[in-house]
Write a protein that holds these residues in place. Structure first.
Motif, PDB file in Angstrom:
ATOM      1  N   UNK A 143       3.061  -6.106  14.672  1.00  0.00           N
ATOM      2  CA  UNK A 143       4.052  -5.038  14.771  1.00  0.00           C
ATOM      3  C   UNK A 143       5.009  -5.399  15.905  1.00  0.00           C
ATOM      4  N   UNK A 144       6.263  -5.672  15.554  1.00  0.00           N
ATOM      5  CA  UNK A 144       7.261  -6.074  16.542  1.00  0.00           C
ATOM      6  C   UNK A 144       7.978  -4.834  17.067  1.00  0.00           C
ATOM      7  N   UNK A 145       7.788  -4.547  18.357  1.00  0.00           N
ATOM      8  CA  UNK A 145       8.331  -3.323  18.939  1.00  0.00           C
ATOM      9  C   UNK A 145       9.832  -3.410  19.175  1.00  0.00           C
ATOM     10  N   UNK A 146      10.364  -4.632  19.293  1.00  0.00           N
ATOM     11  CA  UNK A 146      11.804  -4.795  19.476  1.00  0.00           C
ATOM     12  C   UNK A 146      12.540  -4.699  18.142  1.00  0.00           C
ATOM     13  N   UNK A 151       4.951  -7.572  10.125  1.00  0.00           N
ATOM     14  CA  UNK A 151       4.707  -8.740   9.280  1.00  0.00           C
ATOM     15  C   UNK A 151       3.210  -8.899   9.087  1.00  0.00           C
ATOM     16  N   UNK A 152       2.835  -9.243   7.880  1.00  0.00           N
ATOM     17  CA  UNK A 152       1.445  -9.548   7.568  1.00  0.00           C
ATOM     18  C   UNK A 152       1.425 -10.993   7.103  1.00  0.00           C
ATOM     19  N   UNK A 153       0.857 -11.860   7.945  1.00  0.00           N
ATOM     20  CA  UNK A 153       0.956 -13.318   7.807  1.00  0.00           C
ATOM     21  C   UNK A 153       2.447 -13.658   7.836  1.00  0.00           C
ATOM     22  N   UNK A 154       3.049 -14.104   6.741  1.00  0.00           N
ATOM     23  CA  UNK A 154       4.481 -14.417   6.760  1.00  0.00           C
ATOM     24  C   UNK A 154       5.301 -13.411   5.954  1.00  0.00           C
ATOM     25  N   UNK A 155       4.665 -12.331   5.545  1.00  0.00           N
ATOM     26  CA  UNK A 155       5.328 -11.354   4.686  1.00  0.00           C
ATOM     27  C   UNK A 155       5.855 -10.191   5.530  1.00  0.00           C
ATOM     28  N   UNK A 156       7.173  -9.975   5.505  1.00  0.00           N
ATOM     29  CA  UNK A 156       7.770  -8.884   6.265  1.00  0.00           C
ATOM     30  C   UNK A 156       7.691  -7.598   5.450  1.00  0.00           C
ATOM     31  N   UNK A 157       7.128  -6.555   6.063  1.00  0.00           N
ATOM     32  CA  UNK A 157       6.923  -5.279   5.383  1.00  0.00           C
ATOM     33  C   UNK A 157       7.981  -4.279   5.845  1.00  0.00           C
ATOM     34  N   UNK A 207      -0.618   3.162   3.701  1.00  0.00           N
ATOM     35  CA  UNK A 207      -1.793   2.485   3.127  1.00  0.00           C
ATOM     36  C   UNK A 207      -1.372   1.485   2.055  1.00  0.00           C
ATOM     37  N   UNK A 208      -0.425   1.892   1.216  1.00  0.00           N
ATOM     38  CA  UNK A 208       0.033   1.005   0.143  1.00  0.00           C
ATOM     39  C   UNK A 208       0.797  -0.190   0.708  1.00  0.00           C
ATOM     40  N   UNK A 209       1.615   0.062   1.728  1.00  0.00           N
ATOM     41  CA  UNK A 209       2.471  -1.006   2.259  1.00  0.00           C
ATOM     42  C   UNK A 209       1.692  -2.078   3.025  1.00  0.00           C
ATOM     43  N   UNK A 210       0.616  -1.684   3.692  1.00  0.00           N
ATOM     44  CA  UNK A 210      -0.115  -2.676   4.486  1.00  0.00           C
ATOM     45  C   UNK A 210      -1.249  -3.331   3.699  1.00  0.00           C
ATOM     46  N   UNK A 211      -1.157  -3.208   2.376  1.00  0.00           N
ATOM     47  CA  UNK A 211      -2.027  -3.940   1.461  1.00  0.00           C
ATOM     48  C   UNK A 211      -3.499  -3.637   1.723  1.00  0.00           C
ATOM     49  N   UNK A 212      -4.347  -4.702   1.782  1.00  0.00           N
ATOM     50  CA  UNK A 212      -5.781  -4.453   1.916  1.00  0.00           C
ATOM     51  C   UNK A 212      -6.143  -3.856   3.273  1.00  0.00           C
ATOM     52  N   UNK A 213      -5.207  -3.928   4.228  1.00  0.00           N
ATOM     53  CA  UNK A 213      -5.473  -3.294   5.521  1.00  0.00           C
ATOM     54  C   UNK A 213      -5.378  -1.770   5.418  1.00  0.00           C
ATOM     55  N   UNK A 214      -4.909  -1.285   4.269  1.00  0.00           N
ATOM     56  CA  UNK A 214      -4.822   0.151   4.065  1.00  0.00           C
ATOM     57  C   UNK A 214      -6.166   0.851   4.214  1.00  0.00           C
ATOM     58  N   UNK A 215      -7.247   0.110   3.924  1.00  0.00           N
ATOM     59  CA  UNK A 215      -8.576   0.715   4.035  1.00  0.00           C
ATOM     60  C   UNK A 215      -8.976   0.963   5.488  1.00  0.00           C
ATOM     61  N   UNK A 216      -8.209   0.367   6.440  1.00  0.00           N
ATOM     62  CA  UNK A 216      -8.480   0.600   7.862  1.00  0.00           C
ATOM     63  C   UNK A 216      -7.995   1.987   8.297  1.00  0.00           C
ATOM     64  N   UNK A 217      -7.021   2.519   7.549  1.00  0.00           N
ATOM     65  CA  UNK A 217      -6.489   3.851   7.852  1.00  0.00           C
ATOM     66  C   UNK A 217      -7.402   4.881   7.204  1.00  0.00           C
ATOM     67  N   UNK A 218      -8.234   5.504   8.020  1.00  0.00           N
ATOM     68  CA  UNK A 218      -9.274   6.378   7.479  1.00  0.00           C
ATOM     69  C   UNK A 218      -9.010   7.847   7.828  1.00  0.00           C
ATOM     70  N   UNK A 219      -9.614   8.705   7.032  1.00  0.00           N
ATOM     71  CA  UNK A 219      -9.495  10.150   7.244  1.00  0.00           C
ATOM     72  C   UNK A 219     -10.883  10.721   7.520  1.00  0.00           C
ATOM     73  N   UNK A 220     -11.030  11.436   8.632  1.00  0.00           N
ATOM     74  CA  UNK A 220     -12.286  12.119   8.909  1.00  0.00           C
ATOM     75  C   UNK A 220     -12.099  13.590   8.555  1.00  0.00           C
ATOM     76  N   UNK A 221     -12.717  14.036   7.479  1.00  0.00           N
ATOM     77  CA  UNK A 221     -12.511  15.407   6.988  1.00  0.00           C
ATOM     78  C   UNK A 221     -12.654  16.456   8.087  1.00  0.00           C
ATOM     79  N   UNK A 222     -11.653  17.325   8.149  1.00  0.00           N
ATOM     80  CA  UNK A 222     -11.671  18.408   9.118  1.00  0.00           C
ATOM     81  C   UNK A 222     -11.218  18.008  10.504  1.00  0.00           C
ATOM     82  N   UNK A 223     -11.051  16.694  10.748  1.00  0.00           N
ATOM     83  CA  UNK A 223     -10.661  16.224  12.081  1.00  0.00           C
ATOM     84  C   UNK A 223      -9.295  15.535  12.081  1.00  0.00           C
TER      85      UNK A 223
END
Length: 229
Positions: A143-146, A151-157, A207-223
């Protein structure tokens, strides 16, 4: 990185010169290794060095060819100082066009060489520190803050501004759970009326844009949501 941990590879077919360089550089606190040909240098782990000191005229493969190989085939951007008797304008231009950081003509003063080594290493360390401060890396995601992009590997999202800010929040606070209200306050502020459904929509898109890393974005019900690494 301290000066004592800097590693320098000396590549020159003049053994006496390599011995002198190695002694003087180690006296300054640097770690050194020597290769007496370009071919021998390529057998070493080039990316483990902080600086290369290269002669130009060596056996079958020249220093120019060596750095070209390192840059194009090995994809290593290690700083390089050429040490050579070839000092015409064309030689200088060739060296710098290949990505040399400095070019020192033989014969040279050891004091001058060490001073230039320090300058190149300091400049490269500053550049690395600056780059590290401007990006957040999580595995193969950068994630480039400037530039405000991902980018994921060489793919710009492509991300929207809010998606970028949400991902930045999660990257900076990995494994921390944020409620929808907290996300709304941090990303949208308290002066905009939006529903918590807005958070859900943006998370789903992320989740869709970051491909398989989308599974890292989790939801804790009620929290709320969190980024699990």
């Amino acid at each position: 990185m301290t000066q004592e941990s800097k590693r320098i590879l000396i590549v020159d077919d003049e053994e006496d010169l390599c011995e002198i360089l190695q002694f003087n550089l180690e006296s300054e606190g640097y770690e050194t290794e020597v290769a007496f040909s370009a071919e021998e240098a390529l057998l070493k782990d080039i990316k483990s060095f902080d600086l290369l000191l290269l002669d130009v005229m060596m056996g079958k493969m020249s220093g120019f060819k060596l750095i070209d190989t390192i840059r194009k085939e090995l994809k290593v951007e290690v700083p390089v100082i050429f040490l050579t008797a070839k000092s015409t304008e064309n030689d200088l231009l060739t060296g710098f066009n290949l990505g040399a950081d400095d070019y020192i003509s033989k014969p040279y003063s050891l004091k001058e060489l060490i001073a230039r080594v320090k300058v190149v290493l300091r400049r490269n360390t500053s550049a690395i520190d600056s780059e590290e401060k401007s990006v957040i890396k999580v595995e193969n995601m950068v994630l480039n803050l400037d530039k405000k992009d991902l980018t994921i590997i060489d793919d710009r999202i492509e991300l929207t501004r809010k998606e970028f800010e949400i991902l930045k929040l999660f990257f900076e606070n990995r494994n921390k759970v944020f409620s929808r209200d907290e996300i709304l306050l941090k990303i949208w502020g308290d002066d905009v009326i939006v529903s918590d459904r807005t958070v859900d929509v943006n998370i789903t898109r992320l989740r869709k844009k970051i491909k398989h890393y989308g599974e890292y974005l989790k939801n804790r019900p009620g929290l709320g949501y969190y980024f699990e690494v």
